[in-house]
Design a protein around this motif. Structure first.
Motif, PDB file in Angstrom:
ATOM      1  N   TYR A  29      -7.966   2.705  -3.725  1.00 15.16           N
ATOM      2  CA  TYR A  29      -6.720   2.955  -2.994  1.00 15.16           C
ATOM      3  C   TYR A  29      -6.971   3.541  -1.602  1.00 15.16           C
ATOM      4  CZ  TYR A  29      -3.297   1.816  -6.605  1.00 15.16           C
ATOM      5  OH  TYR A  29      -2.481   1.158  -7.492  1.00 15.16           O
ATOM      6  N   LEU A  30      -7.936   4.458  -1.510  1.00 12.77           N
ATOM      7  CA  LEU A  30      -8.187   5.072  -0.209  1.00 12.77           C
ATOM      8  C   LEU A  30      -8.683   4.025   0.787  1.00 12.77           C
ATOM      9  CD1 LEU A  30      -8.239   7.580   1.527  1.00 12.77           C
ATOM     10  CD2 LEU A  30     -10.556   8.053   0.710  1.00 12.77           C
ATOM     11  N   LEU A  31      -9.573   3.158   0.316  1.00 11.56           N
ATOM     12  CA  LEU A  31     -10.112   2.101   1.177  1.00 11.56           C
ATOM     13  C   LEU A  31      -9.011   1.130   1.594  1.00 11.56           C
ATOM     14  CD1 LEU A  31     -13.020   1.677   2.104  1.00 11.56           C
ATOM     15  CD2 LEU A  31     -13.290  -0.022   0.309  1.00 11.56           C
ATOM     16  N   ASP A  32      -8.160   0.761   0.630  1.00 10.21           N
ATOM     17  CA  ASP A  32      -7.065  -0.163   0.941  1.00 10.21           C
ATOM     18  C   ASP A  32      -6.055   0.476   1.900  1.00 10.21           C
ATOM     19  OD1 ASP A  32      -8.164  -2.143  -0.613  1.00 10.21           O
ATOM     20  OD2 ASP A  32      -7.040  -1.592  -2.407  1.00 10.21           O
ATOM     21  N   ALA A  33      -5.792   1.782   1.711  1.00  9.72           N
ATOM     22  CA  ALA A  33      -4.857   2.473   2.610  1.00  9.72           C
ATOM     23  C   ALA A  33      -5.434   2.551   4.018  1.00  9.72           C
ATOM     24  CB  ALA A  33      -4.577   3.877   2.071  1.00  9.72           C
ATOM     25  N   ILE A  34      -6.755   2.765   4.122  1.00 13.08           N
ATOM     26  CA  ILE A  34      -7.391   2.796   5.449  1.00 13.08           C
ATOM     27  C   ILE A  34      -7.320   1.413   6.093  1.00 13.08           C
ATOM     28  CG2 ILE A  34      -9.619   3.075   6.624  1.00 13.08           C
ATOM     29  CD1 ILE A  34     -10.268   5.279   4.573  1.00 13.08           C
ATOM     30  N   ARG A  35      -7.512   0.361   5.296  1.00 17.81           N
ATOM     31  CA  ARG A  35      -7.403  -1.002   5.833  1.00 17.81           C
ATOM     32  C   ARG A  35      -6.000  -1.271   6.367  1.00 17.81           C
ATOM     33  NH1 ARG A  35      -8.937  -5.050   1.354  1.00 17.81           N
ATOM     34  NH2 ARG A  35      -8.371  -6.531   2.977  1.00 17.81           N
ATOM     35  N   LEU A  36      -4.998  -0.693   5.701  1.00 18.31           N
ATOM     36  CA  LEU A  36      -3.623  -0.867   6.174  1.00 18.31           C
ATOM     37  C   LEU A  36      -3.393  -0.154   7.507  1.00 18.31           C
ATOM     38  CD1 LEU A  36      -1.354  -0.372   3.026  1.00 18.31           C
ATOM     39  CD2 LEU A  36      -1.447  -2.393   4.482  1.00 18.31           C
ATOM     40  N   GLY A  37      -4.171   0.898   7.741  1.00 15.51           N
ATOM     41  CA  GLY A  37      -3.975   1.690   8.953  1.00 15.51           C
ATOM     42  C   GLY A  37      -2.705   2.509   8.904  1.00 15.51           C
ATOM     43  N   ASP A  38      -2.247   2.797   7.692  1.00 15.62           N
ATOM     44  CA  ASP A  38      -1.004   3.538   7.496  1.00 15.62           C
ATOM     45  C   ASP A  38      -1.336   4.990   7.146  1.00 15.62           C
ATOM     46  OD1 ASP A  38       1.379   4.631   6.656  1.00 15.62           O
ATOM     47  OD2 ASP A  38       2.037   2.833   5.584  1.00 15.62           O
ATOM     48  N   GLY A  39      -1.083   5.897   8.079  1.00 12.45           N
ATOM     49  CA  GLY A  39      -1.411   7.308   7.867  1.00 12.45           C
ATOM     50  C   GLY A  39      -0.663   7.904   6.692  1.00 12.45           C
ATOM     51  N   ALA A  40       0.596   7.494   6.510  1.00 11.62           N
ATOM     52  CA  ALA A  40       1.391   8.030   5.394  1.00 11.62           C
ATOM     53  C   ALA A  40       0.796   7.591   4.062  1.00 11.62           C
ATOM     54  CB  ALA A  40       2.832   7.544   5.513  1.00 11.62           C
ATOM     55  N   ALA A  41       0.326   6.344   3.993  1.00  5.40           N
ATOM     56  CA  ALA A  41      -0.280   5.849   2.749  1.00  5.40           C
ATOM     57  C   ALA A  41      -1.590   6.580   2.457  1.00  5.40           C
ATOM     58  CB  ALA A  41      -0.533   4.352   2.850  1.00  5.40           C
ATOM     59  N   ILE A  42      -2.388   6.826   3.498  1.00  8.53           N
ATOM     60  CA  ILE A  42      -3.666   7.534   3.304  1.00  8.53           C
ATOM     61  C   ILE A  42      -3.417   8.943   2.769  1.00  8.53           C
ATOM     62  CG2 ILE A  42      -5.684   8.473   4.488  1.00  8.53           C
ATOM     63  CD1 ILE A  42      -5.469   6.119   6.451  1.00  8.53           C
TER      64      ILE A  42
END
Length: 357
Positions: A205-218
């Motif tokens: 999840y952390l890697l996918d959230a970083i790929r999204l570039g979404d700070g809220a998701a990270i």
């Protein structure tokens, strides 16, 4: 001209011409095979002590004729030794069987949920190192003082307290009473929906959230990881803390440290700089065993926090008496532990001069 005098260990290694290291690696690699084979055999026959998996999972819920048909279809009415050889052959082909309750290939279950467990184990190791190394140094620096006594008691409590109790306590305090942390899950609903649209998601999840570039998701992913990581990480931190303390104290008695002390080097600098790095080597050598402990603890941690990883699914399949899925997951965990120990052995051989090969 200055001529370096080789140490006895270095001289022995030079005499071996580097062949000793390769022989050491080869032996460790070959030893994985009997280790895994013994584990697979033990797990297989222990599971069969309860009878065939179809009857264990569906007995009492299907008419006898349908049950017998399912048993025959799955091949569980064959001699047990034939089933064992068939299962071994399947493992060599990467086939761990098909679960009985949801009829999914076990390999697919491992791929889907394995990333969540690896991610949790990574977070737990970060917590373990962040807690144990500085506190271990403090305990060694303040040896036999009250700070040392308090830290040693904390270390014992950390690895002696049942992990599910620590998890429930953290949830009760930080999620229910204070309301600071999420109660369960790997991410919030909005984050889960956002990440479900990622192409070729890794499952981390952390890697996918970083790929999204979404700070809220990270931040949401990390926020959900804090309590499970602390619950699981404290288990290992207690062991590491005592190791760091013991080894730093031992290193502080070495001749080169005594020489530094006689030249006026401060005790703080001796502890944090000169004795620190050599004291970390034993941690690496025991890390292989700790990985096994982490994976065992992950079953309880994931169940407590509904963290949908391999441990969570293992508990679900155990409740459903789906022993084919349980058997596949346990065998896979055994393989991961054996391979991890092999890697740790290699790292230890590379950095620890006390390892002979």
């Amino acid at each position: 001209m200055v001529v370096d005098t080789p140490t006895p260990v270095a001289a022995a290694r030079r005499t071996a011409g580097g062949g000793g290291l390769w022989r050491y690696i080869l032996i460790r690699l070959v030893l994985i095979i009997p280790t895994v084979l013994i584990l697979v055999t033990v797990v297989f026959f222990l599971m069969r002590l309860t009878g065939d998996p179809i009857t264990a999972a569906l007995g009492g819920r299907l008419p006898p004729d349908q049950l017998a048909a399912r048993i025959h279809e799955a091949g569980f009415d064959r001699p047990i030794f034939v089933q064992y050889l068939d299962y071994l052959g399947g493992i060599f082909r990467g086939d761990f069987g098909t679960s009985i309750t949801d009829r999914r290939p076990v390999t697919e279950i491992l791929l889907q949920y394995g990333s969540a467990t690896i991610e949790l184990a990574f977070y737990a190791l970060v917590v373990a190192f962040a807690v144990s190394i500085p506190l271990g140094l403090v305990a060694a620096y303040r040896r036999d003082k009250w700070q040392d006594a308090v830290l040693r008691i904390m270390a014992i409590l950390a690895y002696a307290t049942p992990i599910f109790f620590v998890g429930l306590l953290l949830k009760l305090v930080f999620s229910v009473w204070l309301g600071w942390m999420p109660v369960s899950g790997r991410a919030g609903t909005q984050t889960e929906l956002t990440m479900s649209g990622i192409d070729s998601a890794t499952g981390f999840y952390l890697l996918d959230a970083i790929r999204l570039g979404d700070g809220a998701a990270i931040s949401d992913v990390l926020w959900h990881a804090i309590l499970p990581a602390v619950a699981l990480g404290l288990l290992t931190a207690g062991v590491f803390l005592r190791l760091v303390r013991t080894n730093v104290i031992g290193t502080l008695g070495q001749q080169y440290v005594t020489s530094g002390r006689s030249r006026g080097v401060s005790e703080f600098r001796l502890t944090t700089k000169h004795a620190f790095r050599p004291a970390l080597i034993p941690i690496i050598t025991v890390m292989g065993m700790q990985i096994a402990m982490l994976l065992a603890g992950a079953v309880l941690t994931e169940t407590t926090f509904e963290w949908k990883g391999i441990g969570f699914m293992l508990a679900e399949y155990l409740k459903a008496r789906d022993f084919v899925a349980v058997q596949g997951i346990v065998v896979m965990i055994a393989v991961v532990v054996a391979v991890t120990n092999f890697i740790v052995d290699l790292v230890a051989a590379a950095i620890d001069p006390r390892v002979r090969y």
